[in-house]
Write an enzyme that holds these catalytic residues in place. Structure first.
Site, PDB file in Angstrom:
ATOM      1  N   GLU A 186      -6.599   4.793   7.878  1.00 21.60           N
ATOM      2  CA  GLU A 186      -6.351   6.206   7.577  1.00 21.60           C
ATOM      3  C   GLU A 186      -7.552   6.828   6.874  1.00 21.60           C
ATOM      4  O   GLU A 186      -7.863   8.000   7.080  1.00 21.60           O
ATOM      5  CB  GLU A 186      -5.068   6.348   6.743  1.00 21.60           C
ATOM      6  CG  GLU A 186      -3.835   6.124   7.609  1.00 21.60           C
ATOM      7  CD  GLU A 186      -2.640   5.546   6.879  1.00 21.60           C
ATOM      8  OE1 GLU A 186      -2.609   5.576   5.639  1.00 21.60           O
ATOM      9  OE2 GLU A 186      -1.727   5.045   7.569  1.00 21.60           O
ATOM     10  N   GLY A 205       2.818  -1.195   4.315  1.00 18.89           N
ATOM     11  CA  GLY A 205       2.903   0.225   4.001  1.00 18.89           C
ATOM     12  C   GLY A 205       4.355   0.627   3.768  1.00 18.89           C
ATOM     13  O   GLY A 205       4.926   0.400   2.700  1.00 18.89           O
ATOM     14  N   GLY A 206       4.975   1.200   4.781  1.00 17.11           N
ATOM     15  CA  GLY A 206       6.322   1.767   4.676  1.00 17.11           C
ATOM     16  C   GLY A 206       7.326   0.870   3.962  1.00 17.11           C
ATOM     17  O   GLY A 206       8.048   1.317   3.063  1.00 17.11           O
ATOM     18  N   GLU A 261      -5.556  -5.008  10.564  1.00 20.37           N
ATOM     19  CA  GLU A 261      -4.505  -4.020  10.789  1.00 20.37           C
ATOM     20  C   GLU A 261      -4.769  -3.280  12.094  1.00 20.37           C
ATOM     21  O   GLU A 261      -5.546  -2.315  12.119  1.00 20.37           O
ATOM     22  CB  GLU A 261      -4.471  -3.010   9.646  1.00 20.37           C
ATOM     23  CG  GLU A 261      -4.192  -3.612   8.297  1.00 20.37           C
ATOM     24  CD  GLU A 261      -3.575  -2.577   7.350  1.00 20.37           C
ATOM     25  OE1 GLU A 261      -2.481  -2.825   6.869  1.00 20.37           O
ATOM     26  OE2 GLU A 261      -4.187  -1.525   7.138  1.00 20.37           O
ATOM     27  N   HIS A 312      -9.359   1.299   4.922  1.00 19.94           N
ATOM     28  CA  HIS A 312      -8.081   1.447   5.611  1.00 19.94           C
ATOM     29  C   HIS A 312      -8.266   2.423   6.779  1.00 19.94           C
ATOM     30  O   HIS A 312      -9.023   3.387   6.681  1.00 19.94           O
ATOM     31  CB  HIS A 312      -7.019   1.966   4.632  1.00 19.94           C
ATOM     32  CG  HIS A 312      -5.652   1.946   5.238  1.00 19.94           C
ATOM     33  ND1 HIS A 312      -5.213   2.918   6.109  1.00 19.94           N
ATOM     34  CD2 HIS A 312      -4.639   1.048   5.131  1.00 19.94           C
ATOM     35  CE1 HIS A 312      -3.984   2.620   6.505  1.00 19.94           C
ATOM     36  NE2 HIS A 312      -3.610   1.486   5.925  1.00 19.94           N
ATOM     37  N   GLY A 345       2.502   2.077  10.818  1.00 21.86           N
ATOM     38  CA  GLY A 345       3.473   3.168  10.683  1.00 21.86           C
ATOM     39  C   GLY A 345       4.186   3.537  11.972  1.00 21.86           C
ATOM     40  O   GLY A 345       4.832   4.565  12.058  1.00 21.86           O
ATOM     41  N   ASN A 386       0.867  -1.174   0.000  1.00 23.29           N
ATOM     42  CA  ASN A 386       0.000   0.000   0.000  1.00 23.29           C
ATOM     43  C   ASN A 386       0.905   1.226   0.000  1.00 23.29           C
ATOM     44  O   ASN A 386       1.506   1.546   1.016  1.00 23.29           O
ATOM     45  CB  ASN A 386      -0.900  -0.044   1.253  1.00 23.29           C
ATOM     46  CG  ASN A 386      -1.670   1.244   1.457  1.00 23.29           C
ATOM     47  OD1 ASN A 386      -1.762   2.079   0.565  1.00 23.29           O
ATOM     48  ND2 ASN A 386      -2.222   1.414   2.656  1.00 23.29           N
ATOM     49  N   TRP A 387       0.976   1.884  -1.138  1.00 22.23           N
ATOM     50  CA  TRP A 387       1.912   3.015  -1.266  1.00 22.23           C
ATOM     51  C   TRP A 387       1.375   4.305  -0.687  1.00 22.23           C
ATOM     52  O   TRP A 387       2.063   5.322  -0.676  1.00 22.23           O
ATOM     53  CB  TRP A 387       2.279   3.236  -2.743  1.00 22.23           C
ATOM     54  CG  TRP A 387       3.056   2.128  -3.357  1.00 22.23           C
ATOM     55  CD1 TRP A 387       3.516   0.994  -2.737  1.00 22.23           C
ATOM     56  CD2 TRP A 387       3.483   2.038  -4.725  1.00 22.23           C
ATOM     57  NE1 TRP A 387       4.201   0.212  -3.634  1.00 22.23           N
ATOM     58  CE2 TRP A 387       4.193   0.826  -4.851  1.00 22.23           C
ATOM     59  CE3 TRP A 387       3.334   2.856  -5.835  1.00 22.23           C
ATOM     60  CZ2 TRP A 387       4.754   0.410  -6.067  1.00 22.23           C
ATOM     61  CZ3 TRP A 387       3.882   2.459  -7.040  1.00 22.23           C
ATOM     62  CH2 TRP A 387       4.599   1.243  -7.152  1.00 22.23           C
ATOM     63  N   LYS A 388       0.128   4.324  -0.263  1.00 18.48           N
ATOM     64  CA  LYS A 388      -0.476   5.530   0.315  1.00 18.48           C
ATOM     65  C   LYS A 388      -0.237   6.729  -0.605  1.00 18.48           C
ATOM     66  O   LYS A 388      -0.265   6.588  -1.815  1.00 18.48           O
ATOM     67  CB  LYS A 388       0.062   5.749   1.732  1.00 18.48           C
ATOM     68  CG  LYS A 388      -0.074   4.467   2.580  1.00 18.48           C
ATOM     69  CD  LYS A 388       0.211   4.646   4.019  1.00 18.48           C
ATOM     70  CE  LYS A 388       0.024   3.313   4.736  1.00 18.48           C
ATOM     71  NZ  LYS A 388       0.182   3.413   6.172  1.00 18.48           N
ATOM     72  N   SER A 438       3.370  -2.340  10.342  1.00 16.03           N
ATOM     73  CA  SER A 438       4.822  -2.460  10.535  1.00 16.03           C
ATOM     74  C   SER A 438       5.387  -3.812  10.117  1.00 16.03           C
ATOM     75  O   SER A 438       6.283  -4.347  10.784  1.00 16.03           O
ATOM     76  CB  SER A 438       5.207  -2.110  11.973  1.00 16.03           C
ATOM     77  OG  SER A 438       4.839  -0.773  12.266  1.00 16.03           O
TER      78      SER A 438
HETATM   79  P1  PGA Z   1       2.875   0.143   7.702  1.00 18.05           P
HETATM   80  O1  PGA Z   1       1.422   0.405   7.092  1.00 18.05           O
HETATM   81  O2  PGA Z   1       3.396  -1.133   7.098  1.00 18.05           O
HETATM   82  O3  PGA Z   1       3.695   1.348   7.306  1.00 18.05           O
HETATM   83  O4  PGA Z   1       2.719   0.031   9.182  1.00 18.05           O
HETATM   84  C1  PGA Z   1       0.528  -0.655   6.896  1.00 18.05           C
HETATM   85  C2  PGA Z   1      -0.742  -0.139   6.269  1.00 18.05           C
HETATM   86  O5  PGA Z   1      -1.112   1.016   6.523  1.00 18.05           O
HETATM   87  O6  PGA Z   1      -1.405  -0.861   5.494  1.00 18.05           O
END
Ligand code: PGA
Length: 250
Positions: free
Chosen positions: A98, A235-236, A168, A96, A174, A10-12, A214
């Site tokens: 966010e 994500g990251g 999640e 998600h 994050g 997930n590149w956000k 994470s």
């Molecule tokens: P993260 O994000 O791996 O940076 O913790 C995961 C996500 O938001 O899907």
């Protein structure tokens, strides 16, 4: 029953169109031989069509990070699943945390989006997960159950083949704080039982549940070793070719 692992990046709100295309060209070279798991990258909507082009005839699929509950209309700033399907996208991430936090995605709205995604012939990754304070109050199962019930309202047994669930925990996204593999598996197993109760035993065995929060090359192996963890939503660590490659190859 064996479930095919699914690893999604997930590149956000990261990467320009050019950065996205350069990235997948490198990634594709490194993952050519991987056939025993599903691989997915989820760029911004802007980069989706170019990324789809760059990944045509490869083993890497493309997802988007959201899509609307209608297919067209006066909805300024939005994109519909049918448009994304037309652009060659395969999956849509829905709910998600966010988006729940900053973009008013409620279970009710996620449910409407999910129905439209499936109607449009796309697959969905539906995200659920508790906040830190909910976990500390012992409400994890209650929160996750409410989210699953809300998001799956009116979703039939036959629709489940197009759905992946992502657990999640919000406190692990994050933050560098991963749930321990055991903590994660406990919730995965709870969700799987819930699907069993709502649908049937076969559905509960079949549905894939990804972990997200994470995930890194250092912890993916232990997470994937858990019985009820079928993949990762990253994500990251999905933003660098080397770390995402290592995660896909866990
Ligand atoms: P993260 O994000 O791996 O940076 O913790 C995961 C996500 O938001 O899907």
């Amino acid at each position: 029953m064996s479930r095919k692992p699914i690893i999604a990046g997930n590149w956000k709100m990261y990467k320009t169109v050019k950065e996205s295309v350069d990235f997948v060209k490198q990634l594709e070279g490194k993952l050519k031989d991987v056939t025993d798991r599903e691989i997915l990258v989820c760029p911004t909507a802007l980069a989706a069509a170019s990324v789809v082009d760059a990944l045509r005839f490869t083993n890497i699929q493309v997802g988007l990070q959201d899509a609307h509950w209608e297919n067209e209309g006066a909805y300024t700033g939005n994109i519909s699943p049918i448009m994304l399907k037309d652009a060659g996208v395969h999956y849509i991430i829905l709910g998600h945390s966010e988006r729940r936090q900053y973009d008013n995605d409620t279970d009710h709205r996620i449910n409407a989006k999910l129905k439209n995604v499936l109607r449009s012939g796309l697959k969905a990754i539906v995200c659920v997960g508790e906040t830190l304070s909910e976990r500390e109050k012992g409400q994890t199962e209650k929160v996750v159950e409410t989210q699953v019930n809300g998001c799956f309202e009116g979703i039939g047994l036959g629709d489940l083949a197009g759905i992946v669930i992502a657990y999640e925990p919000v406190w692990a996204i994050g933050t560098g704080k991963t749930a321990t593999p055991e903590q994660a598996n406990e919730v995965h197993s709870f969700i799987r039982k819930l699907i069993g109760k709502k649908y049937n035993a076969e559905a509960s065995e079949k549905i894939r549940i990804q972990y997200g929060g994470s995930v890194k090359p250092e912890n993916i192996k232990q997470l994937m070793a858990q019985l009820d963890i079928d993949g990762a939503l990253v994500g990251g660590a999905s933003l660098k070719v080397d770390s995402f490659t290592a995660i896909v190859r866990f």
